[in-house]
Design a protein around this motif. Structure first.
Motif, PDB file in Angstrom:
ATOM      1  N   LEU A   1       0.883  -1.086  -0.117  1.00  0.00           N
ATOM      2  CA  LEU A   1       0.099   0.124   0.000  1.00  0.00           C
ATOM      3  C   LEU A   1       0.831   1.102  -0.050  1.00  0.00           C
ATOM      4  O   LEU A   1       1.505   1.590   1.130  1.00  0.00           O
ATOM      5  N   PRO A   2       0.741   2.013  -1.180  1.00  0.00           N
ATOM      6  CA  PRO A   2       1.631   3.305  -1.229  1.00  0.00           C
ATOM      7  C   PRO A   2       0.869   4.508  -0.666  1.00  0.00           C
ATOM      8  O   PRO A   2      -0.285   4.669  -0.915  1.00  0.00           O
ATOM      9  N   LEU A   3       1.739   5.379   0.365  1.00  0.00           N
ATOM     10  CA  LEU A   3       0.762   6.620   0.683  1.00  0.00           C
ATOM     11  C   LEU A   3       1.856   7.405   0.817  1.00  0.00           C
ATOM     12  O   LEU A   3       2.988   7.616   1.243  1.00  0.00           O
ATOM     13  N   ARG A   4       1.438   8.716   0.099  1.00  0.00           N
ATOM     14  CA  ARG A   4       2.364   9.818  -0.110  1.00  0.00           C
ATOM     15  C   ARG A   4       1.613  10.939   0.910  1.00  0.00           C
ATOM     16  O   ARG A   4       0.449  11.221   0.706  1.00  0.00           O
ATOM     17  N   LEU A   5       2.165  11.429   1.936  1.00  0.00           N
ATOM     18  CA  LEU A   5       1.453  12.371   2.595  1.00  0.00           C
ATOM     19  C   LEU A   5       1.689  13.695   2.261  1.00  0.00           C
ATOM     20  O   LEU A   5       2.461  14.390   1.656  1.00  0.00           O
ATOM     21  N   PRO A   6       0.230  14.411   2.032  1.00  0.00           N
ATOM     22  CA  PRO A   6       0.160  15.564   1.426  1.00  0.00           C
ATOM     23  C   PRO A   6       0.275  16.737   2.295  1.00  0.00           C
ATOM     24  O   PRO A   6      -0.038  16.480   3.658  1.00  0.00           O
ATOM     25  N   PRO A   7       0.395  17.883   1.893  1.00  0.00           N
ATOM     26  CA  PRO A   7       0.467  19.085   2.739  1.00  0.00           C
ATOM     27  C   PRO A   7      -1.004  19.224   3.217  1.00  0.00           C
ATOM     28  O   PRO A   7      -1.990  18.597   2.705  1.00  0.00           O
ATOM     29  N   PHE A   8      -1.294  19.823   4.537  1.00  0.00           N
ATOM     30  CA  PHE A   8      -2.636  20.124   4.768  1.00  0.00           C
ATOM     31  C   PHE A   8      -3.172  20.953   4.066  1.00  0.00           C
ATOM     32  O   PHE A   8      -2.829  22.083   3.380  1.00  0.00           O
ATOM     33  N   ASN A   9      -4.516  20.676   3.845  1.00  0.00           N
ATOM     34  CA  ASN A   9      -5.428  21.784   2.960  1.00  0.00           C
ATOM     35  C   ASN A   9      -5.888  22.710   3.849  1.00  0.00           C
ATOM     36  O   ASN A   9      -5.806  22.748   5.207  1.00  0.00           O
ATOM     37  N   GLN A  10      -6.697  23.568   3.522  1.00  0.00           N
ATOM     38  CA  GLN A  10      -6.933  24.744   4.140  1.00  0.00           C
ATOM     39  C   GLN A  10      -8.076  24.592   5.465  1.00  0.00           C
ATOM     40  O   GLN A  10      -7.945  25.001   6.586  1.00  0.00           O
ATOM     41  N   GLN A  11      -8.767  23.736   5.232  1.00  0.00           N
ATOM     42  CA  GLN A  11      -9.788  23.228   6.115  1.00  0.00           C
ATOM     43  C   GLN A  11      -8.878  22.498   7.396  1.00  0.00           C
ATOM     44  O   GLN A  11      -9.218  22.625   8.510  1.00  0.00           O
ATOM     45  N   GLN A  12      -7.947  21.629   7.234  1.00  0.00           N
ATOM     46  CA  GLN A  12      -6.905  21.190   8.057  1.00  0.00           C
ATOM     47  C   GLN A  12      -6.090  22.313   8.778  1.00  0.00           C
ATOM     48  O   GLN A  12      -5.904  22.328   9.939  1.00  0.00           O
ATOM     49  N   VAL A  13      -5.712  23.245   8.181  1.00  0.00           N
ATOM     50  CA  VAL A  13      -4.998  24.307   8.574  1.00  0.00           C
ATOM     51  C   VAL A  13      -5.808  25.130   9.899  1.00  0.00           C
ATOM     52  O   VAL A  13      -5.674  25.436  10.823  1.00  0.00           O
ATOM     53  N   GLN A  14      -7.226  25.351   9.142  1.00  0.00           N
ATOM     54  CA  GLN A  14      -8.149  26.093  10.297  1.00  0.00           C
ATOM     55  C   GLN A  14      -8.547  24.981  11.352  1.00  0.00           C
ATOM     56  O   GLN A  14      -8.435  25.631  12.371  1.00  0.00           O
ATOM     57  N   THR A  15      -8.613  23.716  11.251  1.00  0.00           N
ATOM     58  CA  THR A  15      -8.646  22.877  12.226  1.00  0.00           C
ATOM     59  C   THR A  15      -7.439  23.100  13.335  1.00  0.00           C
ATOM     60  O   THR A  15      -7.927  23.313  14.653  1.00  0.00           O
ATOM     61  N   LEU A  16      -6.537  22.998  13.008  1.00  0.00           N
ATOM     62  CA  LEU A  16      -5.399  23.239  13.785  1.00  0.00           C
ATOM     63  C   LEU A  16      -5.156  24.415  14.311  1.00  0.00           C
ATOM     64  O   LEU A  16      -4.647  24.974  15.411  1.00  0.00           O
ATOM     65  N   ALA A  17      -5.471  25.527  13.699  1.00  0.00           N
ATOM     66  CA  ALA A  17      -5.807  27.095  14.322  1.00  0.00           C
ATOM     67  C   ALA A  17      -6.753  26.978  15.257  1.00  0.00           C
ATOM     68  O   ALA A  17      -6.273  27.502  16.459  1.00  0.00           O
TER      69      ALA A  17
ATOM     70  N   THR B   1      -9.688  31.498  16.495  1.00  0.00           N
ATOM     71  CA  THR B   1     -11.013  31.338  16.016  1.00  0.00           C
ATOM     72  C   THR B   1     -10.897  31.897  14.464  1.00  0.00           C
ATOM     73  O   THR B   1     -11.611  32.617  14.025  1.00  0.00           O
ATOM     74  N   TRP B   2     -10.216  31.204  13.930  1.00  0.00           N
ATOM     75  CA  TRP B   2     -10.090  31.671  12.224  1.00  0.00           C
ATOM     76  C   TRP B   2     -11.189  30.861  11.365  1.00  0.00           C
ATOM     77  O   TRP B   2     -11.586  29.583  11.709  1.00  0.00           O
ATOM     78  N   THR B   3     -11.677  31.426  10.163  1.00  0.00           N
ATOM     79  CA  THR B   3     -12.259  30.695   9.319  1.00  0.00           C
ATOM     80  C   THR B   3     -11.237  30.230   8.307  1.00  0.00           C
ATOM     81  O   THR B   3      -9.973  30.607   8.281  1.00  0.00           O
ATOM     82  N   VAL B   4     -11.916  29.657   7.277  1.00  0.00           N
ATOM     83  CA  VAL B   4     -11.082  28.912   6.289  1.00  0.00           C
ATOM     84  C   VAL B   4     -10.284  30.322   5.601  1.00  0.00           C
ATOM     85  O   VAL B   4      -9.256  30.109   5.046  1.00  0.00           O
ATOM     86  N   GLU B   5     -11.109  31.323   5.246  1.00  0.00           N
ATOM     87  CA  GLU B   5     -10.566  32.179   4.499  1.00  0.00           C
ATOM     88  C   GLU B   5      -9.467  33.053   5.203  1.00  0.00           C
ATOM     89  O   GLU B   5      -8.369  33.336   4.602  1.00  0.00           O
ATOM     90  N   MET B   6      -9.531  33.098   6.751  1.00  0.00           N
ATOM     91  CA  MET B   6      -8.466  33.466   7.358  1.00  0.00           C
ATOM     92  C   MET B   6      -7.104  32.776   7.508  1.00  0.00           C
ATOM     93  O   MET B   6      -6.023  33.322   7.624  1.00  0.00           O
ATOM     94  N   THR B   7      -7.189  31.573   6.805  1.00  0.00           N
ATOM     95  CA  THR B   7      -6.046  30.649   6.838  1.00  0.00           C
ATOM     96  C   THR B   7      -5.195  31.182   5.550  1.00  0.00           C
ATOM     97  O   THR B   7      -3.893  30.871   5.481  1.00  0.00           O
ATOM     98  N   GLN B   8      -5.650  31.736   4.617  1.00  0.00           N
ATOM     99  CA  GLN B   8      -5.139  32.176   3.164  1.00  0.00           C
ATOM    100  C   GLN B   8      -3.975  32.894   3.255  1.00  0.00           C
ATOM    101  O   GLN B   8      -2.928  32.397   2.401  1.00  0.00           O
TER     102      GLN B   8
END
Length: 442
Positions: free
Chosen positions: A302-318, A324-331
């Motif tokens: 099983l091959p797995l390539r770790l991708p960068p975080f998407n903006q939703q994941q960045v928002q979750t981490l924030a 209290t960031w929105t997705v737009e605030m991560t840009q």
């Protein structure tokens, strides 16, 4: 925390970084963090120097001396390698009674793999669930690939914890930690490998009972693994090999050892004993050495390539950092540093502590005054030791459009996480690297 409770490594690192920042305006350097961790683990200066490939005098007389001087000044008392634990415990107990302590305790300075209990681990579906399903399959092989500091070891640790919950035996081997002398011959490497596995399984090593020069080290290793290890185990075994691309620097050993892993994986379809073995291999880059396609473990499993975080994941981490960031605030942040987990966490840590505004962080990010200065200098130092890589990266960061490079060079830059590959086209992986390296690479 009562008087008998010892600080964890994460608490120690966070506290020291907070104290040093408050007193000097700067965080600890990467090498100072390594010396602090070695001291926390009770290692001698000589052992720390050996693991970092640095001289004893430099570690003890320079880095260690500066580290304890900084802590002494920050705490207002003499701090040494022998007494720093007690000094930090007193400071922790003093600050933990203040109203601001909850935030300080909750935050974790981003360095190294995330602990299993860390609230800052963000999943990248469906990678985790795919790993958990695959590890249950007899004879399975999982390949985790991603640049450095992308979270390979944090993911690996969670898969191994899941395997432990299934009552599997778990063996962890990080090839980057092996001494250089281990790689002087295939025979020496395989004996080192078998000895490590035996000890982690608490089985008496009996290498000489199975090793036969006449039949060769590969056959000897296979016989030892099957008869002495697998057949004695009452449960299945998960063998984790981290930083396996360390072997790429030793092509002859890599060719034979990697072929051996492929052979063991395929034996699971033929022999019951090999069905007990599950393999996980983690690496930073594509395979750039010549391997027989029918003997390589990099085109099975099983091959797995770790991708960068998407903006939703960045928002979750924030939000996990109390922002209290929105997705737009991560840009604005992702426009500078992309979705690289380490770079994102480093930024959010400082923003959550209100060390600076987002505008200040972004303005200083590609400079030696920014929060990434130690990380960038470390990358620059590695590049300067390999002039051909530095020259290639200079071409990438100064080009107005994607360029093509020789494959080995591309894979080595990719393993550092500083370039992005799209087919044969190479670009900087984020604006931070473009700005910093275009200015600082001669």
């Amino acid at each position: 925390m009562n008087a008998e409770t010892e600080l964890s490594w994460e608490q120690t690192q966070n506290l020291v970084n907070t104290l040093v920042l408050k007193h000097t305006g700067r965080y600890l350097s990467d090498v100072e963090i390594e010396v602090l961790r070695g001291a926390w683990e009770g290692k001698s200066y000589g052992k720390i120097a050996e693991q970092l490939f640095l001289t004893d005098n430099y570690i003890s007389g320079d880095v260690g001396y500066r580290l304890w001087k900084k802590l002494s000044a920050a705490l207002g008392e003499e701090v040494t390698k022998k007494n720093f634990r007690q000094a930090l415990k007193r400071e922790w107990q003093k600050t933990s009674s203040t109203p601001t302590s909850n935030c300080a305790i909750a935050l974790q300075f981003p360095e190294g793999p995330l602990g299993l209990d860390s609230p800052f681990y963000v999943e990248r579906p469906p990678i985790e669930s795919d790993c958990y399903k695959e590890i249950l399959k007899p004879g399975s092989l999982i390949r985790i690939r991603g640049p450095r500091k992308m979270g390979k070891t944090s993911l690996l640790n969670r898969v191994l914890a899941y395997a432990t919950q299934q009552n599997y035996q778990v063996v962890r081997i990080n090839l980057r930690k092996a001494e250089k002398t281990v790689f002087t011959s295939l025979n020496k490497f395989l004996r080192w490998f078998c000895l490590n596995v035996s000890r982690q399984l608490n089985l008496e090593p009996k290498l000489d009972d199975y090793w036969d020069e006449e039949i060769g080290s590969k056959v000897s290793c296979t016989g030892y693994f099957e008869t002495h290890l697998l057949e004695q185990l009452e449960t299945d075994l998960v063998l984790s090999l981290d930083e396996i691309d360390t072997l790429f620097n030793y092509a002859d050993i890599a060719e034979d050892f990697l072929a051996l892993l492929r052979e063991w994986h395929e034996e699971a379809t033929l022999q019951e004993s090999w069905r007990k073995l599950r393999l996980i291999i983690a690496h930073s880059t594509e395979v750039y050495i010549s391997l027989n396609i029918h003997q390589s473990p990099f085109n099975v499993g099983l091959p797995l390539r770790l991708p960068p975080f998407n903006q939703q994941q960045v928002q979750t981490l924030a939000q996990l950092h109390g922002l209290t960031w929105t997705v737009e605030m991560t840009q604005p942040l992702t426009a500078m540093i992309g979705g690289h987990p380490y770079l994102i966490r480093r930024a959010l840590y400082h923003l959550a502590r209100q060390d600076m505004t987002l505008q200040q962080l972004l303005q200083d990010a590609p400079t030696h005054a920014g929060v990434y200065s130690d990380h960038l200098r470390c990358c620059l130092g590695n590049l300067k030791q390999q002039p051909e890589l530095a020259f290639a990266l200079k071409q990438v960061v100064t080009a107005q459009s994607p360029i093509q490079l020789e494959s080995v060079t591309v894979y080595q830059l990719d393993s550092m996480g500083i370039v992005h590959l799209n087919g044969n086209q190479v670009t900087p992986s984020c604006e931070l690297y473009r700005q910093y390296f275009s200015t600082n690479l001669a």
